[in-house]
Design a protein around this motif. Structure first.
Motif, PDB file in Angstrom:
ATOM      1  N   LYS A  49      -3.046  11.680  -1.492  1.00  0.00           N
ATOM      2  CA  LYS A  49      -3.955  11.680  -0.973  1.00  0.00           C
ATOM      3  C   LYS A  49      -2.833  12.036   0.224  1.00  0.00           C
ATOM      4  O   LYS A  49      -2.930  11.830   1.865  1.00  0.00           O
ATOM      5  CB  LYS A  49      -4.670   9.921  -0.073  1.00  0.00           C
ATOM      6  CG  LYS A  49      -5.635  10.295  -1.306  1.00  0.00           C
ATOM      7  CD  LYS A  49      -6.333   8.908  -1.389  1.00  0.00           C
ATOM      8  CE  LYS A  49      -7.820   8.573  -1.472  1.00  0.00           C
ATOM      9  NZ  LYS A  49      -7.701   7.306  -1.841  1.00  0.00           N
ATOM     10  N   ALA A  58       0.563   8.800   2.841  1.00  0.00           N
ATOM     11  CA  ALA A  58       0.787   7.445   2.847  1.00  0.00           C
ATOM     12  C   ALA A  58      -0.115   6.917   3.603  1.00  0.00           C
ATOM     13  O   ALA A  58      -0.591   6.031   3.604  1.00  0.00           O
ATOM     14  CB  ALA A  58       2.145   7.445   2.952  1.00  0.00           C
ATOM     15  N   ASP A 112      -3.823  11.221  -5.937  1.00  0.00           N
ATOM     16  CA  ASP A 112      -4.538  11.830  -5.598  1.00  0.00           C
ATOM     17  C   ASP A 112      -4.444  12.495  -5.011  1.00  0.00           C
ATOM     18  O   ASP A 112      -3.998  13.049  -4.512  1.00  0.00           O
ATOM     19  CB  ASP A 112      -5.410  10.971  -5.111  1.00  0.00           C
ATOM     20  CG  ASP A 112      -6.533   9.785  -6.319  1.00  0.00           C
ATOM     21  OD1 ASP A 112      -6.687  10.592  -7.541  1.00  0.00           O
ATOM     22  OD2 ASP A 112      -6.934   9.360  -5.749  1.00  0.00           O
ATOM     23  N   SER A 158       1.576   4.474  -6.427  1.00  0.00           N
ATOM     24  CA  SER A 158       1.788   5.474  -6.471  1.00  0.00           C
ATOM     25  C   SER A 158       0.439   5.982  -5.609  1.00  0.00           C
ATOM     26  O   SER A 158      -0.571   5.231  -5.749  1.00  0.00           O
ATOM     27  CB  SER A 158       1.471   5.505  -8.159  1.00  0.00           C
ATOM     28  OG  SER A 158       0.808   5.111  -8.618  1.00  0.00           O
ATOM     29  N   ASP A 159       0.424   7.866  -5.894  1.00  0.00           N
ATOM     30  CA  ASP A 159      -0.024   7.874  -5.624  1.00  0.00           C
ATOM     31  C   ASP A 159      -0.253   9.365  -6.284  1.00  0.00           C
ATOM     32  O   ASP A 159       0.004  10.264  -6.206  1.00  0.00           O
ATOM     33  CB  ASP A 159       0.324   9.465  -4.151  1.00  0.00           C
ATOM     34  CG  ASP A 159      -1.105   9.598  -2.965  1.00  0.00           C
ATOM     35  OD1 ASP A 159      -1.900   9.272  -3.363  1.00  0.00           O
ATOM     36  OD2 ASP A 159      -0.190   9.959  -2.015  1.00  0.00           O
ATOM     37  N   ARG A 191      -3.772   7.075   1.798  1.00  0.00           N
ATOM     38  CA  ARG A 191      -3.530   5.549   1.585  1.00  0.00           C
ATOM     39  C   ARG A 191      -3.718   4.264   1.342  1.00  0.00           C
ATOM     40  O   ARG A 191      -4.250   3.597   1.174  1.00  0.00           O
ATOM     41  CB  ARG A 191      -2.936   5.625   0.105  1.00  0.00           C
ATOM     42  CG  ARG A 191      -2.308   4.674  -1.017  1.00  0.00           C
ATOM     43  CD  ARG A 191      -1.411   5.260  -1.884  1.00  0.00           C
ATOM     44  NE  ARG A 191       0.165   4.692  -1.177  1.00  0.00           N
ATOM     45  CZ  ARG A 191       0.488   6.007  -0.997  1.00  0.00           C
ATOM     46  NH1 ARG A 191      -0.047   7.099  -1.583  1.00  0.00           N
ATOM     47  NH2 ARG A 191       2.332   5.768  -0.453  1.00  0.00           N
ATOM     48  N   SER A 238       0.990  -0.927   0.037  1.00  0.00           N
ATOM     49  CA  SER A 238       0.026   0.071  -0.176  1.00  0.00           C
ATOM     50  C   SER A 238       0.979   1.338  -0.305  1.00  0.00           C
ATOM     51  O   SER A 238       0.554   2.345  -0.437  1.00  0.00           O
ATOM     52  CB  SER A 238      -0.925   0.421   1.255  1.00  0.00           C
ATOM     53  OG  SER A 238      -2.170   0.917   1.359  1.00  0.00           O
TER      54      SER A 238
END
Length: 194
Positions: free
Chosen positions: A36, A38, A34, A31-32, A41, A27
């Protein structure tokens, strides 16, 4: 033999903890897009697997699995608590190691229902799967411990050792399979076909 049972349970629990650690790592590494962050997410992934977002049928199946696991956990926990009560009220109390295993069974099964409440969530599925697997293994440990107390023969010890070794191998194999499912199906980390 009781130490052997305890080692088997500890190794199975460590395997399940490795699954949770793999989930967290997967998790956090994805990749991020949005933005958000860590923590958000990770919470989002724990609530609903990435692969099931937008899949109503998949979400319904996950919720049905949650209800089934919840009933199973209460059933195993309740029956184990009944057995624990019966053995603990003997005068004098006997089969102490079986009581320890039954305690682990009750804590793992009913504990799963207390800790994992988000029906359909990935963390809940992992928690129930792990709790029920460990509860079942602890219950078998209690039964084998009782059997050895009643039938203290060398061949019974051999059979018990073989049964526990097979169950541990099956448990560790299943845990490896669950880690692969989490990696490939939950996070979609399947490599593209060549």
């Amino acid at each position: 033999m009781n130490a052997y049972v305890a080692i088997v349970l500890a190794l199975a629990a460590l395997g399940r903890l490795a699954w949770f650690a793999a989930f967290v790592c997967l998790s956090l590494r994805r990749s991020d897009p949005d933005g958000k962050g860590a923590t958000k997410r990770l919470i989002s992934d724990a609530r609903l697997p990435l692969a099931l977002r937008g899949d109503q049928v998949g979400q319904d199946l996950r919720y049905d699995l949650f209800k089934t696991q919840q009933v199973t956990a209460f059933t195993i926990g309740g029956l184990s608590l009944t057995a624990w009560t019966f053995i603990a009220t003997q005068d004098p109390p006997t089969h102490r190691f079986a009581l320890v295993c039954l305690t682990a069974t009750v804590l793992a099964s009913i504990g799963a229902t207390l800790l994992f409440r988000n029906g359909g969530g990935e963390l809940t599925r992992m928690g129930y799967d792990s709790g029920l697997a460990l509860a079942g293994l602890a219950l078998v440990g209690a039964l084998l411990s009782l059997a050895l107390d009643v039938f203290p023969y060398a061949h019974m010890r051999l059979v018990t050792g073989i049964v526990l070794a097979v169950l541990l191998l099956r448990e560790l194999g299943e845990t490896v399979q669950q880690i692969r499912i989490t990696k490939n199906d939950v996070f979609g980390a399947t490599p593209p076909p060549v």
